[in-house]
Motif scaffolding. Structure first.
Motif, short mmCIF file in Angstrom:
data_model
loop_
_atom_site.label_atom_id
_atom_site.label_comp_id
_atom_site.label_asym_id
_atom_site.label_seq_id
_atom_site.Cartn_x
_atom_site.Cartn_y
_atom_site.Cartn_z
N ASN A 1 98.64 -13.42 41.11
CA ASN A 1 99.79 -12.84 41.37
C ASN A 1 100.34 -12.74 39.95
OD1 ASN A 1 99.14 -14.16 44.43
ND2 ASN A 1 98.60 -16.55 43.60
N GLU A 2 99.67 -13.23 39.02
CA GLU A 2 100.32 -12.77 37.76
C GLU A 2 100.74 -11.20 37.75
OE1 GLU A 2 96.89 -12.59 34.91
OE2 GLU A 2 97.10 -14.70 35.48
N ASP A 3 100.18 -10.27 38.64
CA ASP A 3 100.21 -9.28 38.14
C ASP A 3 102.05 -8.88 38.45
OD1 ASP A 3 97.94 -8.39 37.17
OD2 ASP A 3 96.87 -8.03 39.40
N VAL A 4 101.79 -10.08 40.28
CA VAL A 4 103.09 -9.61 40.14
C VAL A 4 104.70 -10.33 39.26
CG1 VAL A 4 104.85 -10.40 42.77
CG2 VAL A 4 102.44 -9.12 42.55
N LEU A 5 104.17 -11.59 38.97
CA LEU A 5 105.22 -11.87 38.90
C LEU A 5 105.35 -11.72 37.14
CD1 LEU A 5 104.39 -15.54 39.64
CD2 LEU A 5 106.17 -14.17 39.95
N ASN A 6 104.77 -11.11 36.63
CA ASN A 6 104.43 -10.47 35.44
C ASN A 6 105.25 -8.92 35.06
OD1 ASN A 6 104.08 -12.59 34.14
ND2 ASN A 6 102.03 -12.23 33.97
N ALA A 7 105.45 -8.17 36.20
CA ALA A 7 105.81 -6.45 36.78
C ALA A 7 104.07 -5.80 36.20
CB ALA A 7 107.03 -6.69 36.11
N ARG A 8 103.08 -6.22 36.02
CA ARG A 8 102.15 -5.47 35.69
C ARG A 8 102.55 -3.90 35.79
NH1 ARG A 8 95.87 -6.67 35.47
NH2 ARG A 8 95.07 -4.22 34.16
N LYS A 9 101.81 -3.47 35.18
CA LYS A 9 101.94 -1.78 35.58
C LYS A 9 100.43 -0.98 35.25
CE LYS A 9 106.83 -1.43 35.27
NZ LYS A 9 107.06 -2.80 35.09
N PHE A 10 99.78 -0.10 36.31
CA PHE A 10 98.27 -0.12 36.16
C PHE A 10 98.55 1.60 36.25
CE2 PHE A 10 98.55 -3.72 38.94
CZ PHE A 10 97.12 -4.17 38.07
N ASP A 11 96.91 1.94 34.81
CA ASP A 11 96.86 3.24 35.18
C ASP A 11 96.85 4.40 36.23
OD1 ASP A 11 97.54 3.28 32.56
OD2 ASP A 11 94.96 3.22 32.41
N THR A 12 95.97 3.20 37.01
CA THR A 12 95.35 4.24 38.53
C THR A 12 97.01 3.67 39.87
OG1 THR A 12 94.30 1.67 38.51
CG2 THR A 12 93.31 3.77 37.69
N ALA A 13 97.75 3.44 38.91
CA ALA A 13 99.12 3.02 39.76
C ALA A 13 99.24 4.31 41.28
CB ALA A 13 100.21 2.42 39.38
N ILE A 14 99.30 3.68 42.84
CA ILE A 14 99.50 4.38 43.34
C ILE A 14 101.04 3.53 44.25
CG2 ILE A 14 97.22 5.18 43.59
CD1 ILE A 14 98.18 2.01 46.10
N GLU B 1 95.54 -11.26 46.01
CA GLU B 1 95.68 -12.77 45.79
C GLU B 1 96.79 -13.19 47.16
OE1 GLU B 1 94.18 -14.77 42.20
OE2 GLU B 1 96.41 -14.56 41.65
N HIS B 2 96.89 -14.54 47.40
CA HIS B 2 97.41 -15.28 48.63
C HIS B 2 99.09 -14.35 48.28
CE1 HIS B 2 98.98 -17.05 52.59
NE2 HIS B 2 99.52 -18.05 51.03
N GLU B 3 99.85 -14.89 47.49
CA GLU B 3 101.08 -15.24 47.41
C GLU B 3 101.03 -13.68 47.15
OE1 GLU B 3 99.42 -17.67 46.21
OE2 GLU B 3 100.37 -19.65 47.41
N ALA B 4 100.68 -12.61 46.34
CA ALA B 4 100.54 -11.06 45.74
C ALA B 4 101.13 -10.57 47.51
CB ALA B 4 99.25 -10.93 44.56
N LEU B 5 99.34 -11.03 47.91
CA LEU B 5 99.92 -9.65 49.08
C LEU B 5 101.30 -10.33 49.63
CD1 LEU B 5 98.32 -8.26 51.12
CD2 LEU B 5 97.33 -10.33 52.62
N ALA B 6 101.67 -11.57 49.82
CA ALA B 6 103.08 -12.04 50.70
C ALA B 6 103.73 -10.96 49.94
CB ALA B 6 103.65 -12.89 49.96
N SER B 7 104.24 -10.07 48.70
CA SER B 7 105.15 -9.59 47.85
C SER B 7 103.88 -7.86 49.03
CB SER B 7 105.27 -9.74 47.11
OG SER B 7 106.13 -8.80 46.13
N ALA B 8 103.53 -7.09 48.54
CA ALA B 8 102.47 -5.85 48.62
C ALA B 8 102.99 -5.46 50.14
CB ALA B 8 101.00 -6.35 47.67
#
Length: 441
Positions: A325-338, A388-395
């Protein structure tokens, strides 16, 4: 239900074919995965239970492509942040007259599509790439060698048979292949998932009048109608979208629950059956409410519902990484992003709908959410990714499912060409090929 048992006789079944890549499920993730794998030179099969592609976006009639845009300057300005397969598919839809311009929603925007044009567009992508197709075919079971998936058992009008493969992509939406293979998973939050919806389409909408209704005004009228006792309207936060065809509307309004606010489980047939009955009943309730209370809908009428109840969530795999959830809310970027996403956290719970907007930025979805723990030879793309539950509600929305499918198809081809396991694939190579295919990462 009876507790009696019947001993089914063991039987031999034919091996129908052998493939490099087998994709189960023909929604956005499955179409992208199969098309991409075949374009990368893999002998590819896609298995779909209906006679058309689209998944919940067509069969469930969610009817929009969400997740393409961000709104850095507010709801009146949009910026496309997702391209790749999603962008190509959306562009082709628009060329064919099957996609509207972006419509403001939740700090971002979505585009309504015509479901028939969606089907035709998916047909084009699949057929032009050379993917083999089995429509009207149900995935039944997996064939395992230890923790390695080697094949799937299917059933259709021709009977039961086996398909052998080297890499499998679970785009079923419910995590059916991963579940049968023994991959660990969770079910919503504390066992409770998001509520389903029976989406419907209406004709004869006067959109010049209808678009004058604010969301706040509509919700206030729903509340008043409920208090009057004249309607059964379990959901207050309803979405009314214009559709590509003139005077047509896409109505995402119902919340389908059982007794005592029970959220139906889409992996249980009794629950799905109840939801179909209840969903159609509620469609008529909301139709009546709109006709009697909302300007522009006075002469509108329902002409179609989803082929099936619209499912937002079922099994969620436990992957090598879980989108937090915090990845979504904090606009986290990943080196392995797709994939990028600025879609809001949109939770449809039994108690109500909550939308957390993510204006001014986007987060990224890493490749590892598609790699289930424990199982080899399998990728999961679509709404069953590890989150996570809320993160999936976005992704879970369409553009991100397309991009997960793109990444899965590329990863499958790399693994096979290099003779390595999926979890050994160089994700930077996946990203490079995605960018060559139009993705922005």
């Amino acid at each position: 239900m009876s507790n009696k048992l019947y001993q089914e006789n063991a039987r031999e079944i034919p091996v129908l074919a052998e493939y490099d890549v087998v994709v189960v499920g023909g929604g956005p993730a499955g179409v992208a995965a199969a098309t991409t794998a075949c374009e990368q030179g893999m002998k590819t099969l896609i298995i779909e239970r209906y006679g058309f592609f689209g998944g919940m976006n067509v069969a469930g009639l969610s009817g929009t492509i969400g997740g393409l845009y961000n709104s850095p300057e507010g709801d009146n300005e949009v910026e496309q942040i997702v391209f790749g397969f999603a962008g190509k598919f959306a562009d082709r839809l628009k060329e064919k007259g099957g996609l509207l311009d972006p419509f403001p929603f939740g700090g971002t925007a979505l585009c309504s599509h015509d479901p028939l044009v969606w089907k035709e567009t998916a047909d084009e992508f699949i057929k032009n790439s050379g993917v083999d197709v089995l429509f009207h075919t149900i995935f039944v079971e997996v064939i395992m060698d230890g923790d390695q998936i080697k094949g799937v058992i299917i059933e259709n009008k021709d009977g039961r048979s086996a398909i052998m493969g080297k890499v499998f992509i679970d785009a079923s939406g419910d995590g059916d292949v991963a579940y049968k293979a023994g991959a660990p998973f969770v079910f919503g939050k504390d066992g409770v998932i998001q509520a389903p919806t029976m989406v419907f389409r209406m004709q004869n909408v006067d959109w010049e009048k209808a678009l004058q209704n604010s969301q706040e005004e509509i919700e206030a009228k729903v509340q008043k109608a409920v208090e009057s006792g004249e309607y059964e309207l379990p959901r207050r936060h309803i979405f009314l979208f214009p559709a590509p065809r003139k005077n047509e509307g896409l109505i995402n309004a119902t919340r389908v629950l059982g007794e005592n606010n029970y959220v139906p489980n889409p992996t249980k047939t009794d629950d799905l059956t109840m939801a179909e009955f209840k969903g159609r009943y509620l469609v008529r309730e909301y139709e009546r409410f709109l006709q009697n209370n909302i300007a522009g809908f006075e002469n509108a009428y329902v002409f179609a519902t989803g082929t099936q109840i619209g499912i937002r969530q079922a099994r969620t795999i436990i992957g090598e990484y879980t989108l937090k959830n915090e990845d979504v809310l904090n606009a986290r970027k990943f080196d392995t992003a797709i994939a990028r996403s600025a879609w809001p956290i949109e939770v449809h719970a039994a108690e109500g709908t909550t939308v957390f907007t993510l204006k001014d930025d986007y987060y990224e979805i890493p490749f590892e959410v598609m790699l289930p723990k424990k199982i080899e030879g399998l990728l999961v793309a679509g709404r069953s990714i590890s989150a996570e539950h809320e993160a999936l509600a976005s992704a879970r929305v369409v553009a991100q499912c397309f991009e997960e499918g793109l990444a899965a198809g590329i990863a499958a081809s790399l693994a096979l060409n290099e003779g390595i396991l999926l979890r050994e694939v160089d994700i930077q190579k996946v990203r490079e090929i995605m960018i060559e295919n139009g993705a922005k990462l």
